[in-house]
Design a protein around this motif. Structure first.
Motif, PDB file in Angstrom:
ATOM      1  N   THR A 380       0.887  -1.066  -0.210  1.00 52.31           N
ATOM      2  CA  THR A 380      -0.053   0.110   0.119  1.00 52.31           C
ATOM      3  C   THR A 380       1.026   1.164  -0.057  1.00 52.31           C
ATOM      4  OG1 THR A 380      -0.287  -0.135   2.435  1.00 52.31           O
ATOM      5  CG2 THR A 380      -1.944  -1.135   1.115  1.00 52.31           C
ATOM      6  N   GLY A 381       0.250   2.480   0.340  1.00 48.89           N
ATOM      7  CA  GLY A 381       0.973   3.687   0.366  1.00 48.89           C
ATOM      8  C   GLY A 381       2.231   3.768   1.175  1.00 48.89           C
ATOM      9  N   ASN A 382       3.132   4.440   0.470  1.00 49.18           N
ATOM     10  CA  ASN A 382       4.285   4.649   1.266  1.00 49.18           C
ATOM     11  C   ASN A 382       4.189   5.794   2.449  1.00 49.18           C
ATOM     12  OD1 ASN A 382       7.351   5.462   1.745  1.00 49.18           O
ATOM     13  ND2 ASN A 382       7.822   5.272  -0.062  1.00 49.18           N
ATOM     14  N   VAL A 383       4.665   4.978   3.493  1.00 49.14           N
ATOM     15  CA  VAL A 383       4.258   5.985   4.696  1.00 49.14           C
ATOM     16  C   VAL A 383       5.308   7.049   5.089  1.00 49.14           C
ATOM     17  CG1 VAL A 383       4.235   5.914   7.460  1.00 49.14           C
ATOM     18  CG2 VAL A 383       3.186   4.001   6.031  1.00 49.14           C
ATOM     19  N   SER A 384       6.526   6.659   4.544  1.00 46.98           N
ATOM     20  CA  SER A 384       7.784   7.469   5.067  1.00 46.98           C
ATOM     21  C   SER A 384       7.534   8.830   3.962  1.00 46.98           C
ATOM     22  CB  SER A 384       9.096   6.898   4.652  1.00 46.98           C
ATOM     23  OG  SER A 384       9.187   6.606   3.280  1.00 46.98           O
ATOM     24  N   SER A 385       6.814   8.599   2.792  1.00 47.04           N
ATOM     25  CA  SER A 385       6.643   9.700   1.939  1.00 47.04           C
ATOM     26  C   SER A 385       5.340  10.307   2.013  1.00 47.04           C
ATOM     27  CB  SER A 385       6.915   9.331   0.562  1.00 47.04           C
ATOM     28  OG  SER A 385       8.130   8.829   0.438  1.00 47.04           O
ATOM     29  N   ASN A 386       4.598   9.999   3.016  1.00 45.35           N
ATOM     30  CA  ASN A 386       3.312  10.655   3.382  1.00 45.35           C
ATOM     31  C   ASN A 386       2.219  10.119   2.139  1.00 45.35           C
ATOM     32  OD1 ASN A 386       3.922  11.842   5.667  1.00 45.35           O
ATOM     33  ND2 ASN A 386       4.763  13.685   4.765  1.00 45.35           N
ATOM     34  N   TYR A 387       2.394   9.096   1.785  1.00 49.06           N
ATOM     35  CA  TYR A 387       1.456   8.495   0.811  1.00 49.06           C
ATOM     36  C   TYR A 387       0.686   7.471   1.337  1.00 49.06           C
ATOM     37  CZ  TYR A 387       3.888  11.114  -2.952  1.00 49.06           C
ATOM     38  OH  TYR A 387       4.652  12.035  -3.691  1.00 49.06           O
TER      39      TYR A 387
END
Length: 474
Positions: A380-387
């Motif tokens: 799922t969405g990249n947590v570190s990039s706020n996605y």
């Protein structure tokens, strides 16, 4: 002896001639007498007013200008204008109240001069009353002061008119009778008072002159009775809203609070109150974006809120539908009008066909009609990039083959794409060699659900638009 018949005939003819002459003499004499009489009377009316004539309410028959002038002057001195009001009330304006003075300025003589004395015969069959205006003067300030002080303008005694109204009772609407009151329209009355004084009139009936401000309708008016019937028709409506676990009955006890009647007897629906009612009612129907308890494939229960899935009442449309039903006096069971629907009306409106995405476990399950069709790890969405992929319950917007996903700094072709939250959707990610685990924390997607090609294809082959997609953390 033979001449006798001739003599007799001659005698007879002479007798007839004498008789005819006598008749002619009588006719000539009569015409002469009538002519003399006519001329004599005409001479009389050259200085006197016609018989049967009246001027400003004063009998002018046979009067000279001087005689009538004195009569009008005398009347002006004792002039009284009486106002006949409701409930037998009478008020007066007297000559002394307004400093009324007689000032004919030869107007009576001018009126006499306008009469043709030789036409007196016609007045015997058609007597006429005449008016002479402005033969008196008065003090305008005194008149205005006296007028304003009339009892009919006393605020303590004035009863305001009240329109017919309608009162709701347990047995239906009843008519509340109008109040006629006694409020007077002052401007037209004042003008009439002025005209009456100038022309010598002595009475003004406020009722017959329509100077009272009356209600537009009375209780016996056909329009009032029709409005009452219509009100009772409306409250005879009975609408039953059915929903899971109960029902809501809308009847006269609520409907009457929404109805009012304007001054033209038009029935007005309070749409704001109807919207407030529907707003409360929507709690039994609206599930759009609300928090849900969801039993996961792992057997746990999570609370999921947000998203674009659920039942959503189209309130403005439902207001119109409700008013139409009430106007028809209908008894019906109904659901509200929806701008968006869900798959089920059960407490769990998700039903048994859905995609479940556990973003903590990075795993996806797809159920159809209660059967597990496929499952597998995803990214799922990249947590570190706020996605980070948003949580919530969504509905699948559509499905598409051979799409190109574009965003800031990328353009990626995919075999299948199934969006459910704007541009966020499920799609194959052939460029990835691994799925699941903690990949999403530092190397996740731009928000989409990256899936193995076989998983994405299986979902695509079996899913339809509007299918719920549940994204949650656990």
């Amino acid at each position: 002896m033979e001449m006798q018949p001739v003599k007799r005939n001659k005698s007879r003819m002479e007798a007839k001639s004498i008789k005819l002459n006598k008749h002619i003499n009588v006719i000539i004499t009569s015409i002469f007498i009538l002519l003399v009489l006519y001329l004599g009377i005409s001479i009389y009316f050259s200085t006197h007013f016609y018989f049967g004539s009246a001027i400003n309410g004063i009998n002018a028959s046979g009067k000279t200008v001087e005689q009538l002038d004195k009569a009008v002057s005398a009347k002006s001195e004792i002039y009284t204008l009486e106002l006949e009001e409701r409930d037998g009330v009478k008020e007066q304006i007297k000559a002394s109240d307004i400093s009324l003075k007689y000032n004919a300025n030869d107007k009576i003589q001018a009126l006499k001069d306008s009469q043709n004395s030789f036409k007196w015969i016609s007045t015997l069959f058609n007597p006429k009353a005449s008016k002479i205006n402005d033969i008196v003067t008065y003090d305008e300030k005194l008149l205005k002061k006296h007028f304003d002080n009339l009892t009919c303008f006393d605020n303590k005694k004035v009863i305001e008119p009240q329109e017919v109204s309608f009162k709701y009772s347990d047995t239906g609407y009843v008519i509340v009778k109008e109040v006629m009151g006694n409020k007077v329209s002052s401007k037209p009355l004042y003008q009439n008072v002025v005209n009456a004084i100038l022309s010598g009139e002595t009475t003004i009936n406020l009722e017959t002159k329509h100077y009272y401000i009356n209600p537009k309708y009375i209780s016996s008016s056909k329009e009032v009775i029709n409005t009452k019937s219509l009100l009772n028709k409306y409250i005879a409506s009975k609408i039953t809203y059915t929903f899971k676990g109960g029902e809501e009955v809308l009847d006269a006890s609520l409907i009457h609070n929404w109805l009012s009647v304007d001054k033209n007897l038009a029935i007005i629906f309070d749409e704001n109150e109807i919207k407030n009612y529907l707003s409360n009612l929507d709690n039994n129907y609206d599930t759009y974006g609300k928090q849900r308890e969801f039993i996961t494939s792992l057997g746990t229960t999570v609370k999921v809120s947000g998203g674009n899935y659920g039942w959503l009442v189209e309130r403005s449309g439902e207001v119109a539908d409700l008013i139409g039903t009430i106007k028809g006096g209908q008894t019906i069971a109904k659901e509200p009008r929806y701008s968006q629907t869900a798959l089920s009306h059960d407490i769990n409106d998700i039903g048994n066909t859905y995609v479940e995405i556990n973003m903590t476990k990075q795993h996806l399950w797809f159920y159809k009609n209660g059967s597990l069709i496929t499952q597998g790890d995803v990214v799922t969405g990249n947590v570190s990039s706020n996605y980070t992929t948003p949580t919530g319950v969504y509905k699948l917007l559509y499905k598409e083959k051979n799409a190109t996903l574009k965003g800031e700094g990328y353009s990626v072709p995919v075999n299948v794409f199934m969006p459910f939250n704007g541009g966020i959707g499920i799609h194959d990610a052939s460029w990835r060699k691994a799925f699941g685990g903690n990949i999403y924390l530092t190397n996740g997607s731009h928000g989409c659900i990256n899936s193995p090609p076989s998983l994405a294809q299986t979902i695509y082959d079996n899913i339809e638009a509007d299918t719920p997609v549940i994204c949650y953390l656990q």
